[in-house]
Every structure is written in structure tokens, then in C-alpha cells.
Enzyme design. Structure first.
Site, short mmCIF file in Angstrom:
data_model
loop_
_atom_site.label_atom_id
_atom_site.label_comp_id
_atom_site.label_asym_id
_atom_site.label_seq_id
_atom_site.Cartn_x
_atom_site.Cartn_y
_atom_site.Cartn_z
N HIS A 93 41.92 42.60 32.20
CA HIS A 93 41.36 43.35 33.32
C HIS A 93 41.23 42.40 34.50
CE1 HIS A 93 38.77 45.80 35.76
NE2 HIS A 93 38.86 46.79 34.91
N ARG A 110 37.63 48.69 42.94
CA ARG A 110 38.92 48.50 43.60
C ARG A 110 39.53 49.84 44.02
NH1 ARG A 110 43.03 46.86 40.34
NH2 ARG A 110 41.59 46.84 38.59
#
Lengths: 218, 531
Positions: free
Chosen positions: B318, B338
């Protein structure tokens, strides 16, 4: 090195360790009370007294960094009564709350339960629960990870975490089915896409790639 | 609180914010994508892999960490263990996370008696840590077919089309089930389920409950588990071996009671392995976002019993794992940050990748920056790049971070970092095992009566899992495995044996493999690196 009192034992540990790391470092083979190690699951609650302080504080063992003179123990579990119920068989679970958690009515708002490591206003949601402000309770307990520290402080043996969960579930079940989901389920019931998927099954790798990119361009 | 030298680097992040907000970064072309992955993604680092010498997937490329476990012996004295079952049940579920509990609930719903054994406390799992949300195609402009295409593309077409079909078609039904048992997904003003976009998705498809989605689902599942007396629970009792009958079909397991320090044999008509992934093996020394128990036990147990595996050379790193402060290294910062438009900023104050690329690409780009000397170093020598979270308050609205990311806000409030004002230092963290044990659409492995659900299962996510598909996966395949295994409850299981283990060991010995590793690992060895 720091000198701390760990599980009732005076001992030196390196600086910068969390309570759990300090336990491991000093030979405590701790498995119970270890969970996500990210401060999210509430498995590793600890009670500690800082040097010179008078008031015991509570926190998560994986996120609490030990300091000189700290006196700390793990408190990963506290016995609290949990009602047994089958929520799907109830028509209006909120009306049955008092049957499952009668002790809730005995709360005298002493606020001793306000020790949440997630900074949840426990006394606040116990109050709204008592007064029928269920949606507000449900909102407030979203961040609750059920560590049960609040219950450990209650002189009336109320388990706020279980009361909160009961209300959270009840409120969610009362809401009508979301229109967008209902529509999708209806569409899927007529099986329009099943024949599409039958086609997909017959495709080879290269055809599948072309097919997927085409869907996205449509 | 940040130390002085990090504060200095932070000044650059703050001073370049306005300029960066005006920029828009192009998405990568196919060739650039391939190049980036090949050069920087850990899955392509050949020295980190080797080919298996034994078992059903002999010759397959797997990580050294997994090869070490698969080519090793167990602590269990398999020749002397008492195989008289102490418990007999219809369905034995191994693992107490989202997949295991879902499987138990659905097996019970068909009338099966269930025994659920778990290594830690019920619910202590990666499910609880799922922050961002769950995919399901409920939005008007979306469809199960779109979900299918996105998932296949994200996985680079390595996923099985039939498993992905099962995943996307069950999606909306799973949402309905969760709502029915009292899960409160976020809604919009019209009462519709709120859906969000994420990297690599062609439509808004992420359902969430604030930024603690998994926690609020797991709480309800655990509560639901207690309603039936047909489900029995054994906590702090990990599985250390499966058992097989004379034909090689699975018929139980050997568990280890951590408190009593003794083994116990369980006989079952079907077994569901749902013990999750392997982040705590720390591939290539990466930090991990996974919980304490994620040590890859499922693959070890199933492989010894003869089950085929798939994709064990593909892991998800990740992109945004915490790098400072030290005690939080590896902790996840949700992708939702994000998705909403937060910037990734290197040590020179520049953005270096479109933040909405898929996870594998963003992770590779961060590694490229750090290896190229454009990272930021912490006092303890760890290197990362900045995730400019405060920019969201300017791009969207003031106060939104505290409102929409209460969990993240609190995590950093504890260490006196205010995410509404300060960026976080991040680096890729080992997050997910993309491959796993091969299953069919019912969740059954290549070993008869052995079902697998959740992260332990393979074939769904290909070589890269899209955000929100793991949370859906555990319910879809947990349910399918639970239902299918319950149908075996009228079978008569043969007597328990560990013959498959003896055979497996014989093969290891004939190859002169005498590993010192013991598997399953059960618990990670903790070396506190601050000493």
C-alpha cells in the site's frame, strides 16, 4: 534507559518503546491483548500513572510510549454483562432496549466513564441513550472499538459499549432500503447482465482485455 | 510532534502547496506503467523470489519468505500426536475475522453446527483495520459489469473471470445483507448509499462508514455471532495442521490451545480456512499494515494437505504507510485521502505521480523517489515522502478532515500531529497477499471438503487488488464457503490422519531440505529495532 514499573515490577527499558514493546523486551510473552498494533482495534488497553501524577490514565498499549517513572499495567479485558438477542427477529428493537439493558436507567450521570482512549464522550451518549436520542448515540459510537474501559469505571455496572452497539444496530435497521441499492437489485433480478456474463466466459485472455476496455469506454 | 529537521522539510511542502494545487499530472501510458513496475515494484525484484521445490505448485515462483515456510517442518510431533477428536462438528471455521465470521453465520443459517477457532480474540483481524470502504456497484452510473472490468484490469488480467464474476454479482446482495443485520453505511441526503471514487475505478463504487468501515462491520458481525447456540467459539486457539481422511479429503484440524499449551484434534465434515494474509512475514524487510496474527498460516496448512496455490509472488504494497513516528511505522493511511486529491510530495517539494494511479504504480513511484535520493529522512534513518493531507482542506472545505476522517485524526492527535495542518511522512507498507489458495466459485480448494475464504484465497485480485475489493471479497466468499460447507453436514468423516504431512516431510527429506524454520509461524518474532 528508562526506569518504569511494568506489571508491578520495577525495571529498566530502552527509550522510545511502546508499552507492548516494553513488555516483549522484558520477556513478557504477551499474546492476549495484542491485536492490530495500529491503534484501531482496542485489544491492548492499558492503565498507567505518570511520574508525579495523581490520576490514573488509560490508553492503548500499542500507541502509548513509556516514559521515565511510568507505572503501567495491561487491562485488556473487563467483565461486563452483554445481552443476548436475535435482532432480526425483533420488529422495533429500540423499544426493547430497556428489557435488554435495564441498568441503563440507573445511570446518575457521574461521568466516571469519560476515560475513552478514542475521546468518545461516553457520558454524553449514555445520557442521549437514556433520553431516547438514539440517532445521536449511534453517531457518537461510530469510533468505539469496544475496549470496555468505560464499563470498568461505572459504579452501576452499565456497559456503555454494548448499549451503544445495540442502539447503533437498531438505528441502522430502521432506515429504509436505499433507493439506489433497491434499483440495482431490481435490475439484477431481471438477469439482463447474465447473458453478458455468459459471453465473457467464452472469451480468451486477449478478447477479455478488449472486452473490459470496451465496457469502460462505453 | 515533528523534530526540527523534518519541520524544515515540511516548510518546503507548505511553501509549494499553492503551486502544486495548480498542477495536474498526466496519467501514465501503458509503456511507462510497465517500465515503472519492472524497475521499482518489489514484486519484480528477482533476488527476492525463488522456485518451490516441493508440493502441488513445485516450480512456481514465490517469495523467499513463503518458500522458507513451505519448505520446512512444524513444531508438531505429527507421528505422536493423539488424533482422537476432542470435538466433532459439522463445519470447522479457522479464523475469526470478517471472512470466518461470515462463513460461520451462513453455515449456521442452513442448520449446521459450527465451531470457530481463532488465534487471537474474535474479531482481531485485518477486517477491523479496513478503513476506506467496500466496493459494490450500487451507483446509478455503475454496473456489475463495470465492476468486473475494473477488477480484471486492476489485477492485470491475472484474476479468474469466474471468481470475479461471483464477486461483482454478489456485491449488491451482500450490501443488502449487511444493512439487514444493522450495518450503517454512509448515505447522502436522498437516502441513497453514498459512493466514492478510488484509484483505478471507472465509477464511484466505494461504500464506507466514515474512515472506520471494517470496525463498524466487524462489531455487528461479532454481535450477530452470539445469537445462536449452534456456533461455538474457541479463542486463542490457532490451527497448526489440517487433517485428512484415507482419500486425502480434509476432515478436521489440529489446534493449539495457547493458554493450556496443548494440542487438540477436531473432526469436521468440512473445514473453512479463513486465517487471512501474511503481512507479518515482512517481505523484503517492508513494514506492514497488518495485524499481529497475519503470518500466512493458511497457505502453509493447505499446501501441506495438497491444495494448489496461485500468485504467491504477488503482494500489495500500500503506497501510504506511516514512516514517522517510529512506533507507528507501517500503520496505514487510507487511500480515501488520495482519492480525494491529497498530493504526494518528494523532498524537493514536487509531485511525482498522479495520485489516482493504481496502488502498485503509486507504490513503485514512491520507491523510485526514495531510491533516487529525493526522499526525506527521519532521525532514526527511515526514509519516505510527504503525503500532503492539509491540501484537502483547501481543495474541498475547511474542517472536512476532522469530519470525514475522525479515526485518522485521532490516531495522530495521540502523537501531537494535527493532520489538518501537517502532512504525514509515508512509504509503501506490505498490505495484502494478492494470491493465495486456489478456490472455485463455491470457495472449495483443490482438496475436497477444504474451503477457503478471504485473503487466504487466491485467484480473485490478480496481480493488484483495487481498493475496497478485499472487504467485499471476505463477505462474498465467506458466505459462499459457509453455504457450500454446510451442505456437507450429512457426510460421514473418516478417521483423522496426518498422512499428508508424513508424505510431505518425506519429500522434503528426499530433497535434503532440512530447514530450521518452523511453520506455521503463528506469531511474528519481534525484534525491537530501537535497541
Amino acid at each position: 534507559m528508562l526506569t518504569i514499573e511494568l506489571e508491578g515490577r520495577k525495571i529498566k527499558v530502552p527509550e522510545g518503546l511502546t508499552v507492548i514493546e516494553a513488555l516483549w523486551d522484558t520477556g513478557h510473552d504477551v499474546k492476549r491483548g495484542i491485536g492490530c498494533l495500529s491503534g484501531l482495534c482496542g485489544a491492548c488497553t492499558v492503565a498507567y500513572l505518570e511520574a508525579g501524577a495523581q490520576r490514573v490514565k488509560f490508553g492503548l498499549g500499542c500507541q502509548t510510549v513509556v516514559a521515565e517513572g511510568m507505572n503501567v499495567i495491561m487491562l485488556p479485558y473487563f467483565p461486563s454483562r452483554m445481552a443476548r438477542y436475535d435482532m432480526e427477529s425483533m420488529t422495533s428493537p429500540l423499544q426493547e432496549l430497556a428489557d435488554h439493558y435495564p441498568e441503563l436507567a440507573t445511570c446518575n450521570d457521574c461521568k466516571a466513564c469519560n476515560i475513552c482512549p478514542e475521546w468518545i464522550d461516553v457520558a454524553g451518549f449514555v445520557k442521549t441513550s437514556r433520553e431516547g436520542g438514539y440517532e445521536s448515540t449511534a453517531e457518537k459510537v461510530m469510533g468505539c472499538h469496544m475496549c470496555g474501559l468505560c464499563a470498568s469505571r461505572c459504579p452501576k455496572s452499565i456497559a456503555p459499549q454494548y448499549v451503544g452497539l445495540y442502539i447503533q444496530r437498531s438505528c441502522a435497521r430502521q432506515r429504509p432500503i436505499p433507493p439506489n441499492l433497491a434499483k440495482r437489485l431490481e435490475q439484477m433480478a431481471v438477469l439482463a447482465e447474465d447473458s453478458e456474463f455468459a459471453q465473457v466466459a467464452a472469451l480468451n485472455q486477449a478478447e477479455l482485455e478488449v472486452y473490459c476496455r470496451k465496457i469502460l469506454d462505453s | 510532534m515533528y523534530p526540527a529537521d523534518l519541520l524544515k522539510s515540511l516548510e518546503l511542502v507548505h511553501s509549494t502547496r499553492e503551486r502544486r494545487m495548480a498542477e495536474s499530472l498526466l496519467r501514465l501510458e501503458e509503456q511507462q506503467r510497465n517500465e515503472l513496475l519492472k524497475t521499482y515494484h518489489p514484486d519484480y525484484k528477482d533476488a527476492a523470489f525463488r522456485n518451490l521445490r516441493v508440493g502441488a505448485n513445485k516450480g512456481d515462483r514465490v517469495t523467499h519468505e513463503f518458500a522458507d515456510l513451505l519448505e520446512s517442518f512444524s513444531d508438531l510431533d505429527h507421528a505422536r500426536i493423539n488424533l482422537q477428536p476432542e470435538f466433532t462438528t459439522d463445519v470447522l471455521v479457522l479464523g475469526g475475522g470478517g471472512a470466518g465470521v461470515t462463513a460461520a453465520l451462513f453455515a449456521e443459517s442452513l442448520g449446521a453446527r459450527v465451531l470457530l477457532a481463532t488465534k487471537l480474540r474474535l474479531g482481531n483481524s485485518n477486517t477491523i483495520m479496513a478503513l476506506g470502504g467496500m466496493q459494490a456497484s450500487v451507483a446509478e452510473e455503475d454496473s456489475p459489469l463495470r465492476h468486473f472490468a475494473d477488477t480484471m484490469i486492476a489485477g492485470n488480467f491475472a484474476g479468474s473471470a469466474s471468481l470475479v464474476k461471483a464477486l461483482v454479482e454478489d456485491g449488491p446482495h451482500i450490501v443488502k445483507w449487511l444493512l439487514d443485520i444493522g450495518v450503517n453505511f454512509d448515505r447522502n441526503v436522498l437516502g441513497n448509499l453514498a459512493t466514492k471514487k478510488a484509484g483505478g475505478l471507472s465509477a464511484p463504487r466505494i461504500l464506507s462508514i466514515g474512515d472506520h468501515t471494517g470496525l463498524n462491520i466487524m462489531k455487528v458481525l461479532k454481535d450477530e455471532m452470539r445469537k445462536s447456540s449452534r456456533i461455538e467459539l474457541l479463542e486463542f486457539t490457532p490451527a497448526v495442521e489440517l487433517t485428512t481422511d484415507a482419500d486425502g479429503a480434509c476432515n478436521g484440524a489440529i489446534l493449539y490451545d495457547l493458554g493450556r499449551r496443548r494440542h487438540l484434534a477436531i473432526q469436521a465434515k468440512a473445514v473453512i480456512l479463513a486465517t487471512g494474509g501474511a503481512g507479518r512475514l515482512h517481505n523484503q524487510g517492508f513494514p506492514t499494515s497488518n495485524n499481529f496474527g497475519a503470518t500466512g498460516d493458511a497457505v502453509v496448512l493447505a499446501y501441506r494437505a495438497g491444495a494448489g496455490i496461485e500468485g504467491m509472488d504477488s503482494f500489495q504494497y500500500h503506497p501510504t504507510g506511516v514512516m514517522f513516528p517510529d512506533h507507528m511505522v507501517g500503520v496505514l493511511v487510507t487511500e480515501a485521502i488520495r482519492s480525494l486529491g491529497a498530493h504526494l510530495v518528494n523532498g524537493n517539494g514536487e509531485r511525482f505521480v498522479n495520485e489516482l494511479e493504481t496502488r502498485d504504480l503509486v507504490a513503485a513511484a514512491i520507491i523510485r523517489e526514495v531510491e533516487g535520493g529525493r526522499g526525506v529522512r527521519t532521525p532514526s534513518g527511515k526514509i519516505g515522502v510527504w503525503l500532503d493531507i492539509p491540501v484537502l482542506e483547501e481543495l474541498l472545505e475547511k474542517g472536512m478532515l476532522k469530519k470525514r476522517f475522525p479515526s485518522l485524526f485521532k490516531q495522530f492527535r495521540r502523537v501531537k500531529i494535527d493532520i489538518t495542518k501537517r502532512p504525514l511522512l509515508i512509504y509503501p507498507t506490505l498490505h495484502y497477499q494478492n494470491g493465495g489458495i486456489l478456490i472455485d466459485e463455491r470457495g472449495e480448494s483443490t482438496v475436497s471438503n477444504l474451503f477457503v475464504a478471504g485473503e487466504a484465497a487466491g485467484g480473485i485480485h490478480g496481480r493488484n487488488r483495487a481498493m475496497g475489493n478485499s472487504l467485499l471479497d471476505i463477505f462474498v466468499f465467506g458466505r459462499r464457503a459457509g453455504l457450500a460447507s454446510a451442505e456437507r453436514r450429512f457426510a460421514v468423516p473418516g478417521s483423522l490422519s496426518l498422512n499428508h504431512v508424513t508424505r510431505y516431510y518425506d519429500r522434503l527429506k528426499s530433497l535434503r531440505i532440512s530447514s530450521v524454520a518452523k511453520s506455521p509461524t503463528l506469531f511474528p518474532e519481534f525484534i525491537v529495532d530501537k535497541l
